[in-house]
Design an enzyme around this catalytic site. Structure first.
Site, PDB file in Angstrom:
ATOM      1  N   HIS A 436       0.625  -1.510  -0.433  1.00 28.97           N
ATOM      2  CA  HIS A 436       0.270   0.209  -0.212  1.00 28.97           C
ATOM      3  C   HIS A 436       1.123   1.433   0.092  1.00 28.97           C
ATOM      4  O   HIS A 436       0.761   2.513   0.760  1.00 28.97           O
ATOM      5  CB  HIS A 436      -0.807   0.094   1.626  1.00 28.97           C
ATOM      6  CG  HIS A 436      -2.379  -1.533   1.354  1.00 28.97           C
ATOM      7  ND1 HIS A 436      -3.158  -1.800   2.195  1.00 28.97           N
ATOM      8  CD2 HIS A 436      -2.385  -1.835   0.589  1.00 28.97           C
ATOM      9  CE1 HIS A 436      -3.505  -2.480   1.863  1.00 28.97           C
ATOM     10  NE2 HIS A 436      -3.283  -2.626   1.266  1.00 28.97           N
TER      11      HIS A 436
HETATM   12  C1  LIG Z   1       0.524  -7.043  -4.877  1.00 24.64           C
HETATM   13  C2  LIG Z   1      -0.971  -6.533  -4.528  1.00 24.64           C
HETATM   14  C3  LIG Z   1      -2.000  -6.307  -3.553  1.00 24.64           C
HETATM   15  C4  LIG Z   1      -2.684  -5.246  -3.363  1.00 24.64           C
HETATM   16  N1  LIG Z   1      -4.157  -5.558  -2.742  1.00 24.64           N
HETATM   17  C5  LIG Z   1      -4.900  -5.158  -2.331  1.00 24.64           C
HETATM   18  C6  LIG Z   1      -6.052  -5.328  -2.014  1.00 24.64           C
HETATM   19  O1  LIG Z   1      -6.077  -6.248  -1.899  1.00 24.64           O
HETATM   20  N2  LIG Z   1      -6.844  -4.446  -1.722  1.00 24.64           N
HETATM   21  C7  LIG Z   1      -6.726  -3.207  -2.077  1.00 24.64           C
HETATM   22  O2  LIG Z   1      -7.508  -2.314  -1.527  1.00 24.64           O
HETATM   23  N3  LIG Z   1      -5.504  -2.837  -2.470  1.00 24.64           N
HETATM   24  C8  LIG Z   1      -4.287  -3.521  -2.705  1.00 24.64           C
HETATM   25  N4  LIG Z   1      -3.150  -2.934  -3.532  1.00 24.64           N
HETATM   26  C9  LIG Z   1      -2.830  -2.093  -3.769  1.00 24.64           C
HETATM   27  C10 LIG Z   1      -3.467  -1.420  -4.416  1.00 24.64           C
HETATM   28  O3  LIG Z   1      -3.341  -2.260  -5.489  1.00 24.64           O
HETATM   29  C11 LIG Z   1      -3.087  -0.490  -5.296  1.00 24.64           C
HETATM   30  O4  LIG Z   1      -3.039   0.698  -4.011  1.00 24.64           O
HETATM   31  C12 LIG Z   1      -3.734   1.048  -5.838  1.00 24.64           C
HETATM   32  O5  LIG Z   1      -4.281   0.140  -7.046  1.00 24.64           O
HETATM   33  C13 LIG Z   1      -3.029   1.958  -6.564  1.00 24.64           C
HETATM   34  O6  LIG Z   1      -3.188   2.583  -7.991  1.00 24.64           O
HETATM   35  P1  LIG Z   1      -3.102   3.588  -8.410  1.00 24.64           P
HETATM   36  O7  LIG Z   1      -3.507   4.080  -9.159  1.00 24.64           O
HETATM   37  O8  LIG Z   1      -1.915   4.654  -7.551  1.00 24.64           O
HETATM   38  O9  LIG Z   1      -1.707   3.516  -9.120  1.00 24.64           O
HETATM   39  P2  LIG Z   1      -1.072   1.923 -10.259  1.00 24.64           P
HETATM   40  O10 LIG Z   1      -2.753   0.981  -9.960  1.00 24.64           O
HETATM   41  O11 LIG Z   1      -0.372   0.860  -9.735  1.00 24.64           O
HETATM   42  O12 LIG Z   1      -1.136   1.956 -11.392  1.00 24.64           O
HETATM   43  C14 LIG Z   1      -0.738   3.224 -12.105  1.00 24.64           C
HETATM   44  C15 LIG Z   1      -0.404   2.872 -13.561  1.00 24.64           C
HETATM   45  O13 LIG Z   1       0.619   3.683 -14.447  1.00 24.64           O
HETATM   46  C16 LIG Z   1       1.927   2.758 -15.287  1.00 24.64           C
HETATM   47  N5  LIG Z   1       2.141   3.572 -15.519  1.00 24.64           N
HETATM   48  C17 LIG Z   1       3.037   3.912 -14.809  1.00 24.64           C
HETATM   49  N6  LIG Z   1       5.046   4.786 -15.191  1.00 24.64           N
HETATM   50  C18 LIG Z   1       3.979   5.109 -16.623  1.00 24.64           C
HETATM   51  C19 LIG Z   1       4.697   5.053 -17.602  1.00 24.64           C
HETATM   52  N7  LIG Z   1       5.874   5.935 -17.937  1.00 24.64           N
HETATM   53  N8  LIG Z   1       4.031   5.552 -19.332  1.00 24.64           N
HETATM   54  C20 LIG Z   1       3.008   4.505 -19.031  1.00 24.64           C
HETATM   55  N9  LIG Z   1       2.243   4.487 -17.821  1.00 24.64           N
HETATM   56  C21 LIG Z   1       2.660   4.242 -16.815  1.00 24.64           C
HETATM   57  C22 LIG Z   1       1.319   1.384 -14.689  1.00 24.64           C
HETATM   58  O14 LIG Z   1       1.843   0.149 -15.714  1.00 24.64           O
HETATM   59  C23 LIG Z   1      -0.122   1.930 -14.050  1.00 24.64           C
HETATM   60  O15 LIG Z   1      -0.314   0.692 -14.594  1.00 24.64           O
HETATM   61  C24 LIG Z   1      -1.900  -4.529  -3.440  1.00 24.64           C
HETATM   62  C25 LIG Z   1      -0.963  -4.000  -4.792  1.00 24.64           C
HETATM   63  C26 LIG Z   1      -0.160  -4.627  -5.025  1.00 24.64           C
HETATM   64  C27 LIG Z   1       0.557  -4.884  -5.561  1.00 24.64           C
END
Ligand SMILES: Cc1cc2nc3c(=O)[nH]c(=O)nc-3n(C[C@H](O)[C@H](O)[C@H](O)COP(=O)(O)OP(=O)(O)OC[C@H]3O[C@@H](n4cnc5c(N)ncnc54)[C@H](O)[C@@H]3O)c2cc1C
Length: 498
Positions: A436
């Site tokens: 997280h």
């Molecule tokens: C293994 C794991 C288990 C988890 N379990 C849970 C759970 O059960 N429940 C829960 O609520 N949360 C869980 N989490 C946490 C939650 O999934 C994350 O906190 C959340 O998804 C993050 O969202 P975000 O939009 O900030 O980033 P992300 O969803 O990571 O999105 C970022 C996106 O940007 C893209 N990106 C990055 N850099 C670039 C670039 N330069 N050019 C183009 N694209 C790019 C990436 O490929 C990615 O698709 C878990 C996370 C992980 C990794």
């Protein structure tokens, strides 16, 4: 609406360019496309046909299958020595996570620094939940841990609820009753197809700026060809690249601490000293046992939230392995974990390279703050209480003297749980991540209350990097809500200024 970036032109114009088709980026793109021409750029692929992404049984295998340069789970190890993972596919980390879904606590809305409209928050959560959130059916291990939590005094019992609640509850899941994963990518089905392009295998290398205004982005497709996506009048670039990707891209684009950028030879567009700072991860500690009876596979479905703010969750995993006689055997392991939400210890992110494909150097400084250690000790003591309950007895083995005990895999809890120094030592020795991680572009330091990058026009950040507290039990619910919420907010604000 989903295309390979190789199919896009060398230069195209859009109203909104969203970097990152992840947890927040997909609902944001779907919502903005109702009115405006949108481009979502995602560095990963679709993950189609990969059973480890579709079924919850594949959760762990997917996290371990990271040899390919474009694996959907991009591994990184923080300077703390803790292995971690970032989503790298459409749907982002919501497409590789454990699927637990729970709304943020009311305190989060008070502390996050954003001027929330709570009616719109509620509407946005509903929009997500009506499409991809399910009520899980508890099997053996989740039921036992729920009963153990209640016996250990983590009350009241709140039953099934998506709301944050102290006590014990069953939360939502993004795995449906057939065990199939749903992710934020599913929310794109509600986009206006004629107004949106979602390009996969599109790696954004840097923002394009004219003076102190964003005008577009430079990205590279899988054939190595560069493209420019440029903004139409009154448009915006929105970073939704996550807590590692968004600060990394700001730094690579010359937005960050001046002396630091200069040391890399990156021309400075905007001096913003805190880009990459205030980076947090919620620490996880716990125990793993070999149960005395076979268990079904289960990811997190139950949570116990104690009055002291410890979060207790559980999972059971079926691990296939080959015996010396080469006949495949199946072994189940079961875990109970305690997590700290909103740690006071924070770290930072630095560039490891000017190549965006190289993970930045990350340090979370887990348990550096004594209050975090105290919270970890409280949570670990609660695990000890749960292990002593009747509900967990049937998972013990008998020893030679007929006494019953657990078979631990890895470190067992210290024998004397009243011994604070030993418990604190256990916390420090066994700390790992619950994935997280958040912060790096936090509100008030890097972005303002409307998530606009301070000092740069036409540029926002909408993802987990803006928060210095991770929302609720688990963050994905609130990050999907955030994408929908900011999509609606931008449409409303733009309409009002016409
Ligand atoms: C293994 C794991 C288990 C988890 N379990 C849970 C759970 O059960 N429940 C829960 O609520 N949360 C869980 N989490 C946490 C939650 O999934 C994350 O906190 C959340 O998804 C993050 O969202 P975000 O939009 O900030 O980033 P992300 O969803 O990571 O999105 C970022 C996106 O940007 C893209 N990106 C990055 N850099 C670039 C670039 N330069 N050019 C183009 N694209 C790019 C990436 O490929 C990615 O698709 C878990 C996370 C992980 C990794």
């Amino acid at each position: 609406m989903v295309v390979n970036a190789t199919e896009l032109g060398a230069e195209e114009y859009y109203d909104y360019i969203i970097v990152g088709g992840g947890t927040a980026g997909c609902p944001l793109g779907a919502t903005l496309s109702q009115r405006y021409r949108v481009l979502v750029l995602e560095r990963g692929g679709l993950g189609r046909g990969n059973p480890n992404l579709i079924n919850q049984e594949g959760f762990l295998t997917n996290l371990l299958n990271t040899h390919a340069a474009d694996s959907p789970a991009q591994p990184f190890t923080s300077e703390d020595g803790v292995p971690n993972a970032r989503g790298r596919l459409l749907g982002g980390s919501s497409a590789i996570n454990a699927g637990f879904y729970s709304r943020a606590d009311p305190d989060f809305f008070a502390r996050s620094g954003l001027p929330w409209n709570l009616t719109m928050v509620n509407h946005s959560y509903h929009w997500v939940e009506s499409q991809i959130v399910f009520r899980p059916t508890l099997k053996t291990w989740q039921s036992a841990v729920r009963d153990g939590l209640l016996e250990a005094g983590v009350t009241p019992y709140n039953g099934f609820t998506l709301d944050h609640a102290t006590g014990t509850k069953i939360g939502g899941s993004t795995f449906d009753p057939a065990g199939r994963r749903h992710s934020s990518a599913d929310l794109l089905t509600h986009a206006r197809a004629s107004n949106i392009k979602v390009a996969v295998h599109a790696t954004v290398e840097r923002l394009l700026l004219a003076g102190s205004s964003a005008v577009g982005v430079l990205y590279r497709d899988s054939a190595g060809k560069h493209h420019r996506a440029l903004m139409r009048e009154h448009g915006e670039v929105i970073l939704s690249a996550g807590a590692i990707g968004s600060p990394q891209l700001l730094l690579l684009s010359g937005i960050g601490p001046r002396p630091y950028l200069s040391s890399w030879g990156i021309p400075v567009s905007q001096h913003l000293p805190y880009v990459g700072h205030f980076l947090y991860d919620n620490p996880r500690n716990g125990i793993t046992i070999l149960p005395s009876l076979p268990l079904e596979h289960s990811l997190i479905q139950v949570v116990g939230i104690t009055d002291e703010g410890a979060y207790i969750e559980a999972a059971s995993t079926v691990v296939p392995f080959t015996s010396p006689a080469h006949s495949p055997l199946f072994l189940t392991v079961a875990t109970i974990i305690s997590k700290i939400s909103g740690p006071l210890s924070s770290g930072f992110l630095r560039l490891a390279s000017t190549d965006v494909n190289v993970n930045p150097v990350v340090r979370f400084n887990y348990l550096n703050h004594p209050v975090d250690v105290e919270r970890c000790v409280n949570g670990t003591r609660k695990i000890a209480d749960i292990l002593k309950t009747r509900a967990l007895k049937e998972f013990m083995f008998s020893n030679l003297f007929g006494e019953r005990d657990f078979r631990f895999i890895g470190p067992a809890l210290p024998l004397h749980q009243t011994d604070y120094p030993r418990m604190a030592d256990f916390c420090r020795r066994t700390v790992t991540t619950i994935w997280h991680y958040h912060g790096g572009c936090v509100v008030g330091r890097v972005v303002d209350r409307n998530l606009r990058v301070i000092g740069v026009s036409s540029l926002r950040v909408v993802d987990g990097s803006v928060f210095s507290v991770s929302p609720g039990t688990n963050p994905q619910a609130t990050l999907m809500m955030l994408g929908r919420y900011f999509g609606l907010k931008i449409i409303t604000e733009r309409g009002a200024h016409k």
